[in-house]
Design a protein around this motif. Structure first.
Motif, PDB file in Angstrom:
ATOM      1  N   SER A 226       0.815  -1.218   0.000  1.00 35.88           N
ATOM      2  CA  SER A 226       0.000   0.000   0.000  1.00 35.88           C
ATOM      3  C   SER A 226       0.850   1.270   0.000  1.00 35.88           C
ATOM      4  O   SER A 226       0.327   2.355  -0.209  1.00 35.88           O
ATOM      5  N   GLY A 227       2.153   1.155   0.200  1.00 40.20           N
ATOM      6  CA  GLY A 227       3.029   2.316   0.233  1.00 40.20           C
ATOM      7  C   GLY A 227       3.640   2.632  -1.116  1.00 40.20           C
ATOM      8  O   GLY A 227       3.254   2.068  -2.141  1.00 40.20           O
ATOM      9  N   THR A 228       4.609   3.552  -1.092  1.00 34.51           N
ATOM     10  CA  THR A 228       5.277   3.942  -2.337  1.00 34.51           C
ATOM     11  C   THR A 228       6.791   3.782  -2.279  1.00 34.51           C
ATOM     12  O   THR A 228       7.439   3.766  -3.307  1.00 34.51           O
ATOM     13  N   ALA A 229       7.354   3.660  -1.082  1.00 34.97           N
ATOM     14  CA  ALA A 229       8.804   3.548  -0.922  1.00 34.97           C
ATOM     15  C   ALA A 229       9.227   2.084  -0.933  1.00 34.97           C
ATOM     16  O   ALA A 229       8.417   1.195  -0.669  1.00 34.97           O
ATOM     17  N   PRO A 230      10.504   1.818  -1.218  1.00 34.39           N
ATOM     18  CA  PRO A 230      10.992   0.441  -1.132  1.00 34.39           C
ATOM     19  C   PRO A 230      10.814  -0.114   0.284  1.00 34.39           C
ATOM     20  O   PRO A 230      10.946   0.613   1.270  1.00 34.39           O
ATOM     21  N   VAL A 231      10.509  -1.396   0.375  1.00 31.93           N
ATOM     22  CA  VAL A 231      10.372  -2.088   1.661  1.00 31.93           C
ATOM     23  C   VAL A 231      11.275  -3.312   1.606  1.00 31.93           C
ATOM     24  O   VAL A 231      11.215  -4.088   0.653  1.00 31.93           O
ATOM     25  N   PHE A 232      12.096  -3.475   2.629  1.00 34.60           N
ATOM     26  CA  PHE A 232      13.002  -4.609   2.722  1.00 34.60           C
ATOM     27  C   PHE A 232      12.368  -5.675   3.609  1.00 34.60           C
ATOM     28  O   PHE A 232      12.078  -5.429   4.772  1.00 34.60           O
ATOM     29  N   PHE A 233      12.162  -6.856   3.020  1.00 37.08           N
ATOM     30  CA  PHE A 233      11.545  -7.971   3.724  1.00 37.08           C
ATOM     31  C   PHE A 233      12.614  -8.912   4.256  1.00 37.08           C
ATOM     32  O   PHE A 233      13.494  -9.334   3.507  1.00 37.08           O
ATOM     33  N   ASP A 234      12.519  -9.245   5.530  1.00 34.15           N
ATOM     34  CA  ASP A 234      13.356 -10.273   6.126  1.00 34.15           C
ATOM     35  C   ASP A 234      12.643 -11.593   5.851  1.00 34.15           C
ATOM     36  O   ASP A 234      11.825 -12.053   6.626  1.00 34.15           O
ATOM     37  N   ARG A 235      12.902 -12.139   4.669  1.00 32.54           N
ATOM     38  CA  ARG A 235      12.266 -13.328   4.103  1.00 32.54           C
ATOM     39  C   ARG A 235      10.942 -12.960   3.438  1.00 32.54           C
ATOM     40  O   ARG A 235      10.416 -11.881   3.641  1.00 32.54           O
ATOM     41  N   GLY A 236      10.427 -13.892   2.619  1.00 28.16           N
ATOM     42  CA  GLY A 236       9.173 -13.679   1.909  1.00 28.16           C
ATOM     43  C   GLY A 236       8.404 -14.985   1.794  1.00 28.16           C
ATOM     44  O   GLY A 236       8.812 -16.018   2.344  1.00 28.16           O
ATOM     45  N   ILE A 237       7.324 -14.969   1.067  1.00 24.89           N
ATOM     46  CA  ILE A 237       6.456 -16.145   0.946  1.00 24.89           C
ATOM     47  C   ILE A 237       7.193 -17.372   0.400  1.00 24.89           C
ATOM     48  O   ILE A 237       7.021 -18.478   0.935  1.00 24.89           O
ATOM     49  N   PRO A 238       8.058 -17.256  -0.625  1.00 24.34           N
ATOM     50  CA  PRO A 238       8.772 -18.453  -1.084  1.00 24.34           C
ATOM     51  C   PRO A 238       9.660 -19.101  -0.012  1.00 24.34           C
ATOM     52  O   PRO A 238       9.964 -20.291  -0.102  1.00 24.34           O
ATOM     53  N   ASP A 239      10.043 -18.348   1.011  1.00 23.53           N
ATOM     54  CA  ASP A 239      10.817 -18.939   2.108  1.00 23.53           C
ATOM     55  C   ASP A 239      10.026 -20.048   2.799  1.00 23.53           C
ATOM     56  O   ASP A 239      10.599 -21.031   3.269  1.00 23.53           O
ATOM     57  N   ILE A 240       8.720 -19.885   2.868  1.00 24.03           N
ATOM     58  CA  ILE A 240       7.876 -20.888   3.521  1.00 24.03           C
ATOM     59  C   ILE A 240       7.889 -22.176   2.701  1.00 24.03           C
ATOM     60  O   ILE A 240       7.946 -23.280   3.254  1.00 24.03           O
ATOM     61  N   VAL A 241       7.871 -22.038   1.388  1.00 26.77           N
ATOM     62  CA  VAL A 241       7.983 -23.203   0.507  1.00 26.77           C
ATOM     63  C   VAL A 241       9.324 -23.897   0.761  1.00 26.77           C
ATOM     64  O   VAL A 241       9.390 -25.125   0.925  1.00 26.77           O
ATOM     65  N   GLY A 242      10.393 -23.115   0.806  1.00 25.56           N
ATOM     66  CA  GLY A 242      11.712 -23.681   1.077  1.00 25.56           C
ATOM     67  C   GLY A 242      11.767 -24.384   2.424  1.00 25.56           C
ATOM     68  O   GLY A 242      12.366 -25.453   2.552  1.00 25.56           O
TER      69      GLY A 242
ATOM     70  N   GLU B 161      23.207 -24.354   6.381  1.00 27.19           N
ATOM     71  CA  GLU B 161      23.643 -24.486   4.987  1.00 27.19           C
ATOM     72  C   GLU B 161      22.547 -25.110   4.126  1.00 27.19           C
ATOM     73  O   GLU B 161      22.294 -24.654   3.007  1.00 27.19           O
ATOM     74  N   ARG B 162      21.896 -26.143   4.634  1.00 25.07           N
ATOM     75  CA  ARG B 162      20.805 -26.776   3.886  1.00 25.07           C
ATOM     76  C   ARG B 162      19.627 -25.813   3.712  1.00 25.07           C
ATOM     77  O   ARG B 162      18.974 -25.804   2.669  1.00 25.07           O
ATOM     78  N   THR B 163      19.382 -24.992   4.726  1.00 23.49           N
ATOM     79  CA  THR B 163      18.309 -23.997   4.621  1.00 23.49           C
ATOM     80  C   THR B 163      18.621 -23.004   3.513  1.00 23.49           C
ATOM     81  O   THR B 163      17.762 -22.684   2.688  1.00 23.49           O
ATOM     82  N   TYR B 164      19.839 -22.524   3.479  1.00 23.04           N
ATOM     83  CA  TYR B 164      20.275 -21.609   2.428  1.00 23.04           C
ATOM     84  C   TYR B 164      20.023 -22.221   1.051  1.00 23.04           C
ATOM     85  O   TYR B 164      19.434 -21.588   0.166  1.00 23.04           O
ATOM     86  N   GLU B 165      20.448 -23.471   0.859  1.00 19.10           N
ATOM     87  CA  GLU B 165      20.261 -24.142  -0.428  1.00 19.10           C
ATOM     88  C   GLU B 165      18.783 -24.284  -0.771  1.00 19.10           C
ATOM     89  O   GLU B 165      18.383 -24.083  -1.932  1.00 19.10           O
ATOM     90  N   SER B 166      17.964 -24.575   0.220  1.00 14.53           N
ATOM     91  CA  SER B 166      16.530 -24.716  -0.008  1.00 14.53           C
ATOM     92  C   SER B 166      15.889 -23.388  -0.390  1.00 14.53           C
ATOM     93  O   SER B 166      14.996 -23.333  -1.251  1.00 14.53           O
ATOM     94  N   MET B 167      16.340 -22.292   0.218  1.00 13.31           N
ATOM     95  CA  MET B 167      15.790 -20.974  -0.101  1.00 13.31           C
ATOM     96  C   MET B 167      16.177 -20.556  -1.522  1.00 13.31           C
ATOM     97  O   MET B 167      15.340 -20.049  -2.274  1.00 13.31           O
ATOM     98  N   VAL B 168      17.417 -20.774  -1.888  1.00 10.00           N
ATOM     99  CA  VAL B 168      17.853 -20.435  -3.252  1.00 10.00           C
ATOM    100  C   VAL B 168      17.024 -21.233  -4.261  1.00 10.00           C
ATOM    101  O   VAL B 168      16.538 -20.686  -5.262  1.00 10.00           O
ATOM    102  N   ALA B 169      16.827 -22.525  -4.004  1.00 10.22           N
ATOM    103  CA  ALA B 169      16.051 -23.363  -4.917  1.00 10.22           C
ATOM    104  C   ALA B 169      14.604 -22.889  -5.001  1.00 10.22           C
ATOM    105  O   ALA B 169      14.037 -22.807  -6.104  1.00 10.22           O
ATOM    106  N   ALA B 170      13.990 -22.569  -3.870  1.00  4.05           N
ATOM    107  CA  ALA B 170      12.589 -22.133  -3.876  1.00  4.05           C
ATOM    108  C   ALA B 170      12.426 -20.839  -4.670  1.00  4.05           C
ATOM    109  O   ALA B 170      11.540 -20.736  -5.533  1.00  4.05           O
ATOM    110  N   TYR B 171      13.272 -19.851  -4.421  1.00  4.58           N
ATOM    111  CA  TYR B 171      13.147 -18.585  -5.152  1.00  4.58           C
ATOM    112  C   TYR B 171      13.412 -18.784  -6.643  1.00  4.58           C
ATOM    113  O   TYR B 171      12.719 -18.220  -7.482  1.00  4.58           O
ATOM    114  N   THR B 172      14.404 -19.591  -6.973  1.00  2.00           N
ATOM    115  CA  THR B 172      14.691 -19.868  -8.381  1.00  2.00           C
ATOM    116  C   THR B 172      13.500 -20.545  -9.047  1.00  2.00           C
ATOM    117  O   THR B 172      13.104 -20.181 -10.165  1.00  2.00           O
ATOM    118  N   ASP B 173      12.902 -21.504  -8.366  1.00  3.67           N
ATOM    119  CA  ASP B 173      11.742 -22.212  -8.914  1.00  3.67           C
ATOM    120  C   ASP B 173      10.562 -21.273  -9.182  1.00  3.67           C
ATOM    121  O   ASP B 173       9.762 -21.536 -10.083  1.00  3.67           O
TER     122      ASP B 173
END
Length: 181
Positions: free
Chosen positions: A78-94, A144-156
């Motif tokens: 709802s805003g106009t400025a950039p917002v930095f998210f500490d994780r996002g929805i694809p993180d839950i998939v990962g 380390e496995r979490t990192y790999e899972s997050m990269v895979a989820a976002y890439t997917d």
């Protein structure tokens, strides 16, 4: 991608890799932010002896994270400025994949529907700064496995992972803000 999604910037990666430190630094320098769902939910559930903890009921924990992230997304959109998210929805998939649990159709739909900036910043595992605590119980190998899972989820989901440098927080912040202009 929805109009305005370019303003919604995700910083992800494994636990203990400096994501929250970076988000806090960006907040302190005047940038809007959305805090991490996982830690907030763990604190709340622990305070009320609730069942939605990752070590008690990972699927319920994931559902609460999804609710948190959808609300954060709508608030930020709802805003106009950039917002930095500490994780996002694809993180839950990962997270669910990492736990060996199925990804419900509604979560897949959410990850496809609620889009962020295409470039997602990823904090790689960093053994020199990794620490466990009461909310971060994962071993470094699990991080380390979490990192790999997050990269895979976002890439997917069609995102482009951009790895953060191993650098002091101010340098990491300059790296991120330089790439979103």
């Amino acid at each position: 991608m929805t109009l305005g999604a370019e303003r919604l910037v995700v910083i992800t990666g494994g636990p203990g890799s400096g994501k929250t430190t970076l988000i806090d630094h960006l907040r302190e320098t005047g940038h809007a932010h959305s805090p991490e769902a996982g830690r907030g939910i763990i604190r709340d559930q622990a305070a009320i002896a609730g069942p939605a903890l990752p070590w008690t009921d990972p699927a319920l924990f994931a559902e609460l994270m999804l609710c948190w992230e959808l609300r954060s997304y709508r608030t930020a959109a709802s805003g106009t400025a950039p917002v930095f998210f500490d994780r996002g929805i694809p993180d839950i998939v990962g997270y669910l994949r990492l736990e060996g649990l199925p990804v419900p159709a509604h979560l897949d739909t959410a990850a496809r529907t609620f889009r962020y900036r295409r470039r997602v910043f990823v904090a790689p595992p960093w053994p020199e700064i990794y620490r466990q605590d009461g909310e971060r119980r994962q071993s470094y190998a699990e991080a380390e496995r979490t990192y790999e899972s997050m990269v895979a989820a976002y890439t997917d989901y069609g995102y482009e992972p951009v790895h953060l440098p191993f650098a002091p927080v101010a340098e990491r912040a300059r790296f991120v803000t330089g790439l979103i202009r």
